[in-house]
Design an enzyme around this catalytic site. Structure first.
Site, mmCIF file in Angstrom:
data_model
loop_
_atom_site.group_PDB
_atom_site.id
_atom_site.type_symbol
_atom_site.label_atom_id
_atom_site.label_comp_id
_atom_site.label_asym_id
_atom_site.label_seq_id
_atom_site.Cartn_x
_atom_site.Cartn_y
_atom_site.Cartn_z
ATOM 1 N N SER A 1 0.801 -1.216 0.000
ATOM 2 C CA SER A 1 0.000 0.000 0.000
ATOM 3 C C SER A 1 0.843 1.279 0.000
ATOM 4 O O SER A 1 1.661 1.468 -0.885
ATOM 5 C CB SER A 1 -0.947 -0.070 1.197
ATOM 6 O OG SER A 1 -1.793 1.014 1.229
ATOM 7 N N ASP B 1 -3.469 6.181 -3.091
ATOM 8 C CA ASP B 1 -2.297 5.624 -2.404
ATOM 9 C C ASP B 1 -1.675 4.529 -3.287
ATOM 10 O O ASP B 1 -2.104 4.324 -4.424
ATOM 11 C CB ASP B 1 -2.657 5.123 -0.997
ATOM 12 C CG ASP B 1 -3.407 3.802 -1.028
ATOM 13 O OD1 ASP B 1 -4.069 3.522 -2.050
ATOM 14 O OD2 ASP B 1 -3.341 3.052 -0.041
ATOM 15 N N ASP C 1 -6.440 1.924 -2.939
ATOM 16 C CA ASP C 1 -7.669 1.700 -2.168
ATOM 17 C C ASP C 1 -8.006 2.917 -1.305
ATOM 18 O O ASP C 1 -8.921 2.858 -0.493
ATOM 19 C CB ASP C 1 -7.617 0.398 -1.343
ATOM 20 C CG ASP C 1 -6.513 0.382 -0.310
ATOM 21 O OD1 ASP C 1 -5.753 1.363 -0.220
ATOM 22 O OD2 ASP C 1 -6.411 -0.629 0.420
ATOM 23 N N GLU D 1 -12.651 5.980 6.423
ATOM 24 C CA GLU D 1 -11.663 6.438 7.375
ATOM 25 C C GLU D 1 -11.239 7.824 6.910
ATOM 26 O O GLU D 1 -11.264 8.117 5.707
ATOM 27 C CB GLU D 1 -10.444 5.505 7.370
ATOM 28 C CG GLU D 1 -10.743 4.150 7.979
ATOM 29 C CD GLU D 1 -9.493 3.319 8.219
ATOM 30 O OE1 GLU D 1 -9.340 2.813 9.321
ATOM 31 O OE2 GLU D 1 -8.672 3.180 7.287
ATOM 32 N N ALA D 2 -10.823 8.667 7.866
ATOM 33 C CA ALA D 2 -10.403 10.021 7.499
ATOM 34 C C ALA D 2 -9.291 9.971 6.447
ATOM 35 O O ALA D 2 -9.191 10.846 5.580
ATOM 36 C CB ALA D 2 -9.939 10.768 8.736
ATOM 37 N N ASN D 3 -8.487 8.908 6.480
ATOM 38 C CA ASN D 3 -7.372 8.797 5.532
ATOM 39 C C ASN D 3 -7.813 8.509 4.095
ATOM 40 O O ASN D 3 -6.988 8.406 3.197
ATOM 41 C CB ASN D 3 -6.367 7.748 6.009
ATOM 42 C CG ASN D 3 -6.937 6.332 6.032
ATOM 43 O OD1 ASN D 3 -7.905 6.023 5.322
ATOM 44 N ND2 ASN D 3 -6.346 5.457 6.832
ATOM 45 N N PRO E 1 -2.140 2.330 19.844
ATOM 46 C CA PRO E 1 -1.011 1.650 19.225
ATOM 47 C C PRO E 1 -1.321 1.381 17.756
ATOM 48 O O PRO E 1 -2.448 0.997 17.431
ATOM 49 C CB PRO E 1 -0.928 0.335 20.010
ATOM 50 C CG PRO E 1 -2.293 0.114 20.557
ATOM 51 C CD PRO E 1 -2.961 1.442 20.688
ATOM 52 N N GLY F 1 -1.517 -0.516 14.224
ATOM 53 C CA GLY F 1 -1.676 -1.918 13.869
ATOM 54 C C GLY F 1 -0.752 -2.315 12.732
ATOM 55 O O GLY F 1 -0.756 -3.459 12.282
#
Ligand code: 16G
Ligand code: MG
Length: 512
Positions: A65, A278, A282, A372-374, A501, A503
């Site tokens: 990715s 990206d 995706d 997701e915000a991304n 944390p 992932g």
């Protein structure tokens, strides 16, 4: 059994570096490409088992990715095109970590636990991104598949969402579409062209133009391949197409989102729309620069808002009583959540980071928009919702306004890749919505104003000491951490901060 001998023999050609420990993370394995050959072979084996277990075709995608070019990774795709079932992630980790001499035992352990019928046929679809390491690594996957007697189809260079799409098409006997890259372009672009026929009268030809940053990756190649299907209804200027720049380097959706600035290598006039994919296409984010040179980012939250507003309006026009919800994560800008709940009056859910969590939450509604915000996201329609839309569109007694809305909804369903977030499909939908609403990117941006925010990454020796709850919005350990955050946040109005944390990396991340 003969296959096990093959596995033993073949696996010695894909040896595991001793003592290396790897974990199937949020979205599969990811590491420096040099450490992955044995994992690829073993994921080929696991995909065969998963295929036998589900009696369906399984996908294996080789990509890391948005990570740097030197890295690579692998993720498995389940029968309906969704992420691998979570209970199988631990099998993936066990197989990846078995020392060479223990591999067969580890494999037999999965077979036994899942009561897999080894005489069942298995088929695995394999795809890869443009990284220089991807060819040999995807060959290792194919070796694993054949060592255990599975059939494979190598799709070669495809985006991650394209491979998800192929798997779903194959397992639904073509109902979802044809399991070819051409079939994918045909389905999505035909729907796009139907949608665009409804463009607003104030929509000029200038509005057809879009600049795309392909992150020097697979998305660029595929946008180029798709162009002829768009029949000049969308005019794309493609930048960072991989011809000179390095994958994800100072470009791509992750760079733009985290740095909050335009990618290098793109030439775009003030006020014009641009978007970035990206490295495996995706994810997508949009942006423009205003006449004062200020950069405006329209991230996953803005995209979810645009799409859910559009769908909600169509549902009202069609007179369809379907429940629509938006699923976000802790990273969502508070302004977007507020706007969706209070102005748009749609249900909002918050889940843990990672597409599989959002996807499952979205499945609980007639129409679930998740982002997701991304910039990773899509829309899911329940079977019942699709049926109602279809019936209304086909019913001869439906009046004109309702029919128009039903047809728009139907083509919206067709343009969307429901298996997983898909930059190409999302781009087509967003472009269609802007044209239909006669909306500029500035007007879209003005739907609500983002609260200022910063994301930070901190390297720590052990990220696992941090444990969270409430969809990662509160830390339960180590003791005192949440209290310290709370006392800082208290000093500001409308403020929020959390730490979780990662992932996918050895870091902890925070948003404030
Ligand atoms: C993976 C996830 C993405 C998530 C990111 C978070 C998928 C397909 N991808 O890339 O959704 O935002 O991890 O990474 O699930 P982090 O845990 O390092 O913040
Ligand atoms: Mg990606």
């Amino acid at each position: 059994m003969a296959h096990f001998q093959d596995v033993s023999k073949q696996s010695s050609l894909h040896p595991k570096p001793a003592e290396l420990v790897s974990q199937y993370g949020t979205a599969g394995f990811r590491a420096n490409a040099k450490l992955l050959d044995h994992i690829m072979f073993r994921m080929g084996l696991l995909a065969v088992l998963r295929s036998k277990k589900t009696k369906a075709t399984i996908g294996v995608m080789v990509t890391a990715s948005h990570n740097p070019e030197e890295d690579n990774g692998v993720k498995l795709i389940d029968p309906m095109g969704e992420m691998l079932l979570q209970t199988w992630e631990s099998y993936a980790t066990q197989l990846a970590n078995a020392e060479q001499e223990d591999l067969l035992t580890a494999l037999k352990d999965v077979i036994e636990k899942e009561a897999i019928n080894m005489s069942q046929e298995a088929t695995v679809f394999v795809g890869k991104d443009t990284r220089s390491s991807s060819s040999s690594l995807s060959q290792a996957v194919l070796d694993g598949v054949s060592a255990l007697g599975g059939h494979s189809k190598d799709y070669g260079l495809v985006t991650t969402p394209q491979l998800h799409y192929m798997v779903r098409c194959q397992n639904t006997q073509g109902q979802y579409g044809e399991a070819t890259v051409e079939g994918y372009y045909r389905k999505l672009c035909q729907a796009f062209i139907q949608l665009i026929k409804n463009k607003a009268s104030n929509c000029t030809d200038d509005q057809k133009h879009l600049s795309v940053d392909g992150a020097n990756g697979i998305g660029a190649l595929k946008v180029h391949e798709m162009e002829s299907h768009l029949k000049k209804e969308l005019l794309i200027s493609l930048f960072n197409d991989g011809s000179k720049g390095k994958l994800n380097y100072q470009c791509g959706a992750d760079f733009v989102k985290v740095q909050q600035k335009p990618p290098t290598g793109i030439e775009i006039n003030p006020g014009e729309r641009g978007c970035s994919f990206d490295g495996d296409a995706d994810r997508i984010v949009y942006y423009y620069t205003d006449s004062d040179g200020r950069f405006h980012l329209l991230d996953g939250d803005k995209i979810a808002t645009l799409i859910s507003t559009f769908l909600k309006e169509l549902l009202t026009q069609a007179g369809l009583d379907l429940k629509i919800a938006v699923v976000q994560t802790a990273y969502a800008n508070g302004s977007s959540t507020h706007y969706l709940e209070n102005t748009m009056k749609v249900t909002v859910r918050c889940t843990k980071t990672g597409v599989k969590h959002l996807h499952h939450a979205a499945q609980e509604f007639d129409i679930g928009v998740y982002f997701e915000a991304n910039g990773h996201g899509t829309v899911l329609f329940s079977e019942a919702a699709e049926e109602k839309i279809q019936q209304l569109a086909e019913n001869p007694s439906t009046d004109d306004e309702r029919k128009r809305a039903a047809l728009l909804l139907r083509n919206t369903v067709y343009v969307i890749n429901q298996t997983v977030g898909d930059a190409i499909s999302d781009m087509l939908l967003i472009e269609a919505i802007l044209a239909i609403k006669g909306m500029t990117i500035q007007q879209w941006d003005a739907m609500y104003t983002d609260l200022p925010n910063r994301q930070l990454k901190v390297k720590v020796s052990d990220r696992r000491v941090i444990d969270t709850t409430d969809a990662e919005r509160r830390a339960v350990s180590p003791a005192g951490l949440q209290e310290a955050i709370d006392s800082l946040v208290k000093k500001y109005r409308q403020a929020r901060s959390f730490v979780r944390p990662s992932g996918t990396e050895d870091v902890v991340k925070s948003l404030r």
